[in-house]
Write a protein that holds these residues in place. Structure first.
Motif, PDB file in Angstrom:
ATOM      1  N   LYS A  69      44.715  60.336  67.405  1.00  0.00           N
ATOM      2  CA  LYS A  69      43.512  60.551  68.205  1.00  0.00           C
ATOM      3  C   LYS A  69      43.587  59.887  69.579  1.00  0.00           C
ATOM      4  O   LYS A  69      43.075  60.412  70.560  1.00  0.00           O
ATOM      5  CB  LYS A  69      42.286  60.013  67.448  1.00  0.00           C
ATOM      6  CG  LYS A  69      41.941  60.793  66.192  1.00  0.00           C
ATOM      7  CD  LYS A  69      40.810  60.110  65.435  1.00  0.00           C
ATOM      8  CE  LYS A  69      40.476  60.838  64.150  1.00  0.00           C
ATOM      9  NZ  LYS A  69      39.409  60.163  63.385  1.00  0.00           N
ATOM     10  N   ARG A  70      44.222  58.731  69.637  1.00  0.00           N
ATOM     11  CA  ARG A  70      44.196  57.981  70.901  1.00  0.00           C
ATOM     12  C   ARG A  70      45.345  58.318  71.840  1.00  0.00           C
ATOM     13  O   ARG A  70      45.283  58.006  73.031  1.00  0.00           O
ATOM     14  CB  ARG A  70      44.182  56.479  70.623  1.00  0.00           C
ATOM     15  CG  ARG A  70      45.471  55.906  70.069  1.00  0.00           C
ATOM     16  CD  ARG A  70      45.352  54.409  69.824  1.00  0.00           C
ATOM     17  NE  ARG A  70      46.539  53.840  69.236  1.00  0.00           N
ATOM     18  CZ  ARG A  70      47.597  53.435  69.930  1.00  0.00           C
ATOM     19  NH1 ARG A  70      47.607  53.559  71.256  1.00  0.00           N
ATOM     20  NH2 ARG A  70      48.642  52.920  69.325  1.00  0.00           N
ATOM     21  N   LEU A  71      46.411  58.954  71.331  1.00  0.00           N
ATOM     22  CA  LEU A  71      47.579  59.232  72.175  1.00  0.00           C
ATOM     23  C   LEU A  71      47.359  60.513  72.974  1.00  0.00           C
ATOM     24  O   LEU A  71      47.098  61.572  72.406  1.00  0.00           O
ATOM     25  CB  LEU A  71      48.837  59.364  71.315  1.00  0.00           C
ATOM     26  CG  LEU A  71      49.250  58.096  70.554  1.00  0.00           C
ATOM     27  CD1 LEU A  71      50.421  58.391  69.634  1.00  0.00           C
ATOM     28  CD2 LEU A  71      49.611  56.977  71.524  1.00  0.00           C
TER      29      LEU A  71
ATOM     30  N   GLN B  27      48.791  67.969  71.453  1.00  0.00           N
ATOM     31  CA  GLN B  27      47.434  67.449  71.477  1.00  0.00           C
ATOM     32  C   GLN B  27      46.703  67.738  70.166  1.00  0.00           C
ATOM     33  O   GLN B  27      46.651  68.874  69.711  1.00  0.00           O
ATOM     34  CB  GLN B  27      46.657  68.061  72.642  1.00  0.00           C
ATOM     35  CG  GLN B  27      45.243  67.533  72.797  1.00  0.00           C
ATOM     36  CD  GLN B  27      45.202  66.032  73.017  1.00  0.00           C
ATOM     37  OE1 GLN B  27      45.884  65.498  73.887  1.00  0.00           O
ATOM     38  NE2 GLN B  27      44.411  65.341  72.216  1.00  0.00           N
ATOM     39  N   LEU B  28      46.140  66.692  69.574  1.00  0.00           N
ATOM     40  CA  LEU B  28      45.335  66.847  68.367  1.00  0.00           C
ATOM     41  C   LEU B  28      43.992  67.484  68.725  1.00  0.00           C
ATOM     42  O   LEU B  28      43.342  67.089  69.699  1.00  0.00           O
ATOM     43  CB  LEU B  28      45.100  65.481  67.716  1.00  0.00           C
ATOM     44  CG  LEU B  28      44.257  65.465  66.443  1.00  0.00           C
ATOM     45  CD1 LEU B  28      45.023  66.081  65.289  1.00  0.00           C
ATOM     46  CD2 LEU B  28      43.831  64.043  66.108  1.00  0.00           C
ATOM     47  N   HIS B  29      43.575  68.493  67.956  1.00  0.00           N
ATOM     48  CA  HIS B  29      42.265  69.123  68.145  1.00  0.00           C
ATOM     49  C   HIS B  29      41.245  68.644  67.121  1.00  0.00           C
ATOM     50  O   HIS B  29      40.085  68.406  67.449  1.00  0.00           O
ATOM     51  CB  HIS B  29      42.380  70.642  68.043  1.00  0.00           C
ATOM     52  CG  HIS B  29      42.953  71.293  69.266  1.00  0.00           C
ATOM     53  ND1 HIS B  29      42.944  70.707  70.505  1.00  0.00           N
ATOM     54  CD2 HIS B  29      43.548  72.507  69.432  1.00  0.00           C
ATOM     55  CE1 HIS B  29      43.509  71.512  71.392  1.00  0.00           C
ATOM     56  NE2 HIS B  29      43.890  72.614  70.764  1.00  0.00           N
TER      57      HIS B  29
ATOM     58  N   GLN C 103      53.485  52.723  74.093  1.00  0.00           N
ATOM     59  CA  GLN C 103      52.385  52.519  73.137  1.00  0.00           C
ATOM     60  C   GLN C 103      52.855  51.853  71.837  1.00  0.00           C
ATOM     61  O   GLN C 103      52.063  51.684  70.910  1.00  0.00           O
ATOM     62  CB  GLN C 103      51.737  53.873  72.808  1.00  0.00           C
ATOM     63  CG  GLN C 103      51.189  54.620  74.012  1.00  0.00           C
ATOM     64  CD  GLN C 103      50.099  53.850  74.720  1.00  0.00           C
ATOM     65  OE1 GLN C 103      49.204  53.288  74.060  1.00  0.00           O
ATOM     66  NE2 GLN C 103      50.156  53.807  76.042  1.00  0.00           N
ATOM     67  N   HIS C 104      54.164  51.528  71.777  1.00  0.00           N
ATOM     68  CA  HIS C 104      54.756  50.884  70.592  1.00  0.00           C
ATOM     69  C   HIS C 104      54.605  51.758  69.344  1.00  0.00           C
ATOM     70  O   HIS C 104      54.358  51.259  68.241  1.00  0.00           O
ATOM     71  CB  HIS C 104      54.134  49.504  70.357  1.00  0.00           C
ATOM     72  CG  HIS C 104      54.184  48.601  71.539  1.00  0.00           C
ATOM     73  ND1 HIS C 104      55.359  48.043  72.003  1.00  0.00           N
ATOM     74  CD2 HIS C 104      53.199  48.181  72.397  1.00  0.00           C
ATOM     75  CE1 HIS C 104      55.097  47.307  73.076  1.00  0.00           C
ATOM     76  NE2 HIS C 104      53.804  47.376  73.345  1.00  0.00           N
TER      77      HIS C 104
ATOM     78  N   ASP D 185      54.587  65.637  65.371  1.00  0.00           N
ATOM     79  CA  ASP D 185      54.812  64.871  64.132  1.00  0.00           C
ATOM     80  C   ASP D 185      55.170  63.412  64.354  1.00  0.00           C
ATOM     81  O   ASP D 185      55.791  62.783  63.496  1.00  0.00           O
ATOM     82  CB  ASP D 185      55.907  65.534  63.280  1.00  0.00           C
ATOM     83  CG  ASP D 185      55.406  66.822  62.636  1.00  0.00           C
ATOM     84  OD1 ASP D 185      54.199  67.062  62.687  1.00  0.00           O
ATOM     85  OD2 ASP D 185      56.234  67.570  62.102  1.00  0.00           O
ATOM     86  N   PHE D 186      54.791  62.825  65.496  1.00  0.00           N
ATOM     87  CA  PHE D 186      55.088  61.416  65.729  1.00  0.00           C
ATOM     88  C   PHE D 186      54.284  60.537  64.771  1.00  0.00           C
ATOM     89  O   PHE D 186      53.086  60.650  64.653  1.00  0.00           O
ATOM     90  CB  PHE D 186      54.823  61.015  67.187  1.00  0.00           C
ATOM     91  CG  PHE D 186      53.660  61.715  67.825  1.00  0.00           C
ATOM     92  CD1 PHE D 186      52.383  61.189  67.800  1.00  0.00           C
ATOM     93  CD2 PHE D 186      53.851  62.933  68.462  1.00  0.00           C
ATOM     94  CE1 PHE D 186      51.321  61.849  68.384  1.00  0.00           C
ATOM     95  CE2 PHE D 186      52.786  63.599  69.061  1.00  0.00           C
ATOM     96  CZ  PHE D 186      51.525  63.054  69.010  1.00  0.00           C
TER      97      PHE D 186
END
Length: 492
Positions: free
Chosen positions: A278-280, A287-289, A344-345, A368-369
């Motif tokens: 959500k934050r990346l 992009q997450l929807h 972002q580690h 898929d990260f």
């Protein structure tokens, strides 16, 4: 004064009759003041007929409406559920002012009339769940709850916490309807039973100090959507992280839907990884929807990249026609996205061409990260399973399960090999075990015939046995972008 109060607050008739028992005039109905003036009721809030106890529900948690369609409730409110819609129920509140609206389905539970309003009553909770609740914060010594008996229908059980253990006691129902834990000690209702054992608590081995506090449900945010909003189209593929489908969101927005069985996941890591998704935000990351995490299966909904994954694209007719400059561009885009994850580690754990998606104008994005962390060890394992991507895996991961940004760098070197061989499988002809043995002995993949020597030097840097000698993604991005500019200028 009395008549004025009765008229204005007629819904408290029974209370007024107790307050003024002898003032009801003979020509008025005995049940209290009646105002013949018509009252306009909303059609959907007309009084219900008498409801059977099976249709009664109770609010398990406080819920505050976020729109005009939702209904605010407090824990313990009595409700009538009219229908279910996806992850929500349409309910009418029966206590207080009767109002109608939507509530998350996991905020309500069916109740019995007898115990409906009590904070200590937990509907639908079994022995094991009761034990987990009572042993979880903020509950402590003396917390208790009443639940339906699992073995004797119509009876109850008392579960009470005594320091670090939970004891369970059957509450039996006698022929006359009386309730008892010990024969010969019967009570007409649950309240009197609990009052007795609050004083005589040694019988149940622990004082009954406070009702159990329920676990707060998952916070629903803008990302959480009901599964009913999504329509599956064609299946795009299947991998370590489940199936991927092309679909539509609300029959309008094209999306990719990754379907994961929760049985394959390590639940304790799920919330953390989804929060990462959500934050990346970066132009080189998918992009997450939305997420559908209530119930099964789990949906992870992302933007749709119409040309599919990079591995298949490179081996297609269109992919085979790509020039060296195009291939360097792909390498730069992936390095750019991985540089952001490095900052972002975030460790990807499964960087490979199959997890890079391709869109129009050769746009490449990383997918898929972090999801490898979600899968159980028997699903995603390095111990001889053919499912593990051993040929993309750094030796320290294969041998010791030590994931890091530097192990991602090793995988990036393998991805470069895939790019410059147009999707060829690395270490072709070798088994997983042979691959690991050869790498430990110092073997490295040879330079592909179409790969510029300076790109192959970068691959070899990624495959250093000592993790500290491998470059950062920032350094890789700078080198590759410099090579891209030089090749581009030479062609101009």
């Amino acid at each position: 004064m009395e008549q004025h109060v009765r008229k204005r607050l007629s819904f408290l008739t029974s209370f007024w009759n107790k307050l003024w028992p002898n003032t009801v005039s003979a020509d008025k109905p005995s049940q209290g003041y009646f105002d013949p003036a018509p009252v306009a009721l909303r059609p959907d809030l007309e009084p219900d007929p008498v409801l059977p106890s099976s249709s009664l529900f109770s609010a398990l948690y406080d819920f505050r409406a976020r729109s005009a369609e939702e209904l605010s409730v407090s824990r313990g409110d009595k409700l009538c559920v009219l229908k279910e819609e996806g992850e929500y129920v349409l309910a009418r509140r029966l206590s207080g002012e009767a109002t109608l609206g939507y509530i998350p389905a996991n905020y309500v539970a069916r109740i019995s009339e007898e115990t409906s309003h009590q904070l200590w009553y937990f509907s639908g909770v079994g022995r094991n769940e009761a034990q987990q609740l009572l042993l979880s914060p903020p509950n402590q010594h003396g917390s208790f709850l009443i639940r339906d008996s699992e073995s004797s229908r119509g009876e109850y059980s008392l579960s009470v916490r005594n320091h670090d253990k939970v004891s369970h006691f059957r509450i039996c129902k006698g022929p006359d309807g009386g309730l008892y834990i010990q024969k010969g000690q019967t009570f007409p209702n649950m309240e009197e039973l609990l009052t007795f054992y609050t004083v005589n608590w040694k019988v149940v081995q622990s004082p009954l100090l406070q009702p159990c506090i329920p676990k707060t449900p998952p916070v629903r945010d803008g990302w959480e959507r009901p599964r009913s909003e999504f329509t599956l189209g064609r299946k795009l593929g299947e991998g370590y992280f489940g199936e991927v489908w092309e679909g539509l969101w609300k029959n309008m927005v094209p999306v990719a839907i990754k379907i994961i069985k929760q049985a394959d996941m390590k639940a304790e890591d799920f919330t953390k990884e989804i929060q990462n998704l959500k934050r990346l935000k970066h132009e080189r990351l998918i992009q997450l929807h939305a997420v559908c995490s209530v119930g099964e299966p789990l949906y992870i909904v992302t933007e749709l990249m119409r040309k599919g994954n990079l591995q298949n694209y490179l081996s297609s007719l269109e992919g085979r026609a790509l020039s060296t400059l195009h291939l360097i561009s792909i390498a730069c885009q992936v390095a750019d996205g991985m540089t952001y994850l490095e900052e972002q580690h975030i460790v990807h754990r499964d960087l490979a061409a199959r997890n890079i998606l391709v869109g129009d104008n050769l746009t490449c994005k990383i997918a898929d990260f972090g999801l490898a962390r979600l899968l159980k060890d028997d699903i995603y394992s390095t111990s001889g399973s053919t499912k593990i991507p051993v040929k993309w895996t750094a030796p320290e991961v294969a041998n010791y399960r030590t994931y890091s940004l530097k192990s991602d760098v090793w995988s990036y070197g393998i991805l470069l090999y895939e790019v410059f061989t147009h999707g060829q499988t690395p270490y072709e002809g070798m088994t997983n075990q042979e691959t690991i043995q050869q790498i430990i002995m110092g073997y490295r993949l040879p330079r592909p015939s179409t790969c510029p020597p300076e790109i192959y030097i970068i691959m070899l840097e990624c495959w250093k046995g000592n993790t500290e000698e491998r470059p950062t993604f920032l350094a890789l991005r700078e080198k590759l972008c410099s090579i891209y500019r030089r090749v581009h200028n030479s062609l101009s």
